[in-house]
Design a protein around this motif. Structure first.
Motif, mmCIF file in Angstrom:
data_model
loop_
_atom_site.group_PDB
_atom_site.id
_atom_site.type_symbol
_atom_site.label_atom_id
_atom_site.label_comp_id
_atom_site.label_asym_id
_atom_site.label_seq_id
_atom_site.Cartn_x
_atom_site.Cartn_y
_atom_site.Cartn_z
ATOM 1 N N ARG A 21 31.790 -55.229 -66.454
ATOM 2 C CA ARG A 21 31.586 -55.150 -67.906
ATOM 3 C C ARG A 21 32.196 -53.867 -68.458
ATOM 4 N N GLY A 22 32.001 -52.760 -67.764
ATOM 5 C CA GLY A 22 32.607 -51.499 -68.198
ATOM 6 C C GLY A 22 34.123 -51.561 -68.191
ATOM 7 N N ALA A 23 34.692 -52.183 -67.156
ATOM 8 C CA ALA A 23 36.149 -52.316 -67.083
ATOM 9 C C ALA A 23 36.663 -53.203 -68.213
ATOM 10 N N ARG A 24 35.948 -54.281 -68.506
ATOM 11 C CA ARG A 24 36.356 -55.172 -69.596
ATOM 12 C C ARG A 24 36.308 -54.450 -70.939
ATOM 13 N N ILE A 25 35.271 -53.667 -71.146
ATOM 14 C CA ILE A 25 35.147 -52.927 -72.406
ATOM 15 C C ILE A 25 36.243 -51.872 -72.520
ATOM 16 N N ARG A 26 36.603 -51.210 -71.399
ATOM 17 C CA ARG A 26 37.706 -50.245 -71.424
ATOM 18 C C ARG A 26 39.019 -50.920 -71.805
ATOM 19 N N VAL A 27 39.256 -52.105 -71.290
ATOM 20 C CA VAL A 27 40.484 -52.832 -71.634
ATOM 21 C C VAL A 27 40.478 -53.206 -73.115
ATOM 22 N N ILE A 28 39.353 -53.697 -73.619
ATOM 23 C CA ILE A 28 39.271 -54.080 -75.028
ATOM 24 C C ILE A 28 39.457 -52.863 -75.934
ATOM 25 N N MET A 29 38.808 -51.755 -75.611
ATOM 26 C CA MET A 29 38.953 -50.543 -76.420
ATOM 27 C C MET A 29 40.380 -49.988 -76.328
ATOM 28 N N GLY A 30 40.981 -50.066 -75.150
ATOM 29 C CA GLY A 30 42.368 -49.636 -75.000
ATOM 30 C C GLY A 30 43.304 -50.468 -75.858
ATOM 31 N N CYS A 31 43.074 -51.769 -75.900
ATOM 32 C CA CYS A 31 43.888 -52.652 -76.751
ATOM 33 C C CYS A 31 43.681 -52.325 -78.227
ATOM 34 N N ALA A 32 42.452 -51.989 -78.601
ATOM 35 C CA ALA A 32 42.179 -51.618 -79.993
ATOM 36 C C ALA A 32 42.894 -50.319 -80.356
ATOM 37 N N THR A 61 50.330 -47.188 -71.059
ATOM 38 C CA THR A 61 50.064 -47.029 -69.629
ATOM 39 C C THR A 61 48.589 -47.259 -69.314
ATOM 40 N N PHE A 62 47.703 -46.710 -70.141
ATOM 41 C CA PHE A 62 46.265 -46.894 -69.937
ATOM 42 C C PHE A 62 45.887 -48.371 -69.982
ATOM 43 N N VAL A 63 46.390 -49.092 -70.985
ATOM 44 C CA VAL A 63 46.049 -50.505 -71.128
ATOM 45 C C VAL A 63 46.586 -51.313 -69.948
ATOM 46 N N ILE A 64 47.803 -51.030 -69.515
ATOM 47 C CA ILE A 64 48.385 -51.772 -68.392
ATOM 48 C C ILE A 64 47.608 -51.511 -67.108
ATOM 49 N N VAL A 65 47.325 -50.250 -66.811
ATOM 50 C CA VAL A 65 46.612 -49.915 -65.566
ATOM 51 C C VAL A 65 45.190 -50.456 -65.589
ATOM 52 N N GLN A 66 44.465 -50.241 -66.677
ATOM 53 C CA GLN A 66 43.087 -50.724 -66.758
ATOM 54 C C GLN A 66 43.030 -52.248 -66.749
ATOM 55 N N GLY A 67 43.967 -52.883 -67.417
ATOM 56 C CA GLY A 67 44.008 -54.341 -67.414
ATOM 57 C C GLY A 67 44.274 -54.895 -66.032
ATOM 58 N N TRP A 68 45.202 -54.283 -65.318
ATOM 59 C CA TRP A 68 45.511 -54.728 -63.948
ATOM 60 C C TRP A 68 44.313 -54.526 -63.024
ATOM 61 N N LEU A 69 43.668 -53.361 -63.110
ATOM 62 C CA LEU A 69 42.494 -53.104 -62.258
ATOM 63 C C LEU A 69 41.353 -54.061 -62.582
ATOM 64 N N TRP A 70 41.136 -54.331 -63.871
ATOM 65 C CA TRP A 70 40.063 -55.243 -64.258
ATOM 66 C C TRP A 70 40.357 -56.660 -63.772
ATOM 67 N N LEU A 71 41.583 -57.124 -63.971
ATOM 68 C CA LEU A 71 41.929 -58.475 -63.512
ATOM 69 C C LEU A 71 41.806 -58.608 -62.002
ATOM 70 N N LYS A 72 42.209 -57.583 -61.277
ATOM 71 C CA LYS A 72 42.108 -57.600 -59.814
ATOM 72 C C LYS A 72 40.634 -57.683 -59.382
#
Length: 92
Positions: A21-32, A61-72
């Motif tokens: 959930r924290g990783a998902r929220i980081r990705v959403i906030m990064g996209c925002a 870079t933050f969005v790409i890295v966090q998104g990749w880690l969350w998806l993994k």
């Protein structure tokens, strides 16, 4: 029938853990933040020209890295959830 889940023959996905959930929220906030950066990039360049492109690069870079880690992590959790209780999981 108690609900729509009774109509589905298989589980949908793993329950969301606090880590996921924290990783998902980081990705959403990064996209925002990325969308706000792109939206106001002209104003950002006029305020601080030397910091505009590094800020955009760091945000992308933050969005790409966090998104990749969350998806993994999400795929691993879903695979573990869907394979629990199967006898042939150790054979692969």
């Amino acid at each position: 029938m108690t609900g729509w889940r009774d109509l589905l023959p298989v589980p949908l996905a793993a329950p969301e853990t606090p880590m996921l959930r924290g990783a998902r929220i980081r990705v959403i906030m990064g996209c925002a933040v990325l969308s706000a950066t792109v939206l106001f990039f002209g104003e950002l360049r006029t305020l601080s020209r030397p910091l505009a492109f590094p800020w955009l690069g760091a945000t992308v870079t933050f969005v790409i890295v966090q998104g990749w880690l969350w998806l993994k992590a999400k795929n691993a959790a879903d695979d573990a959830w869907l394979m629990q209780g199967r006898e042939d999981q150790d054979a692969g």
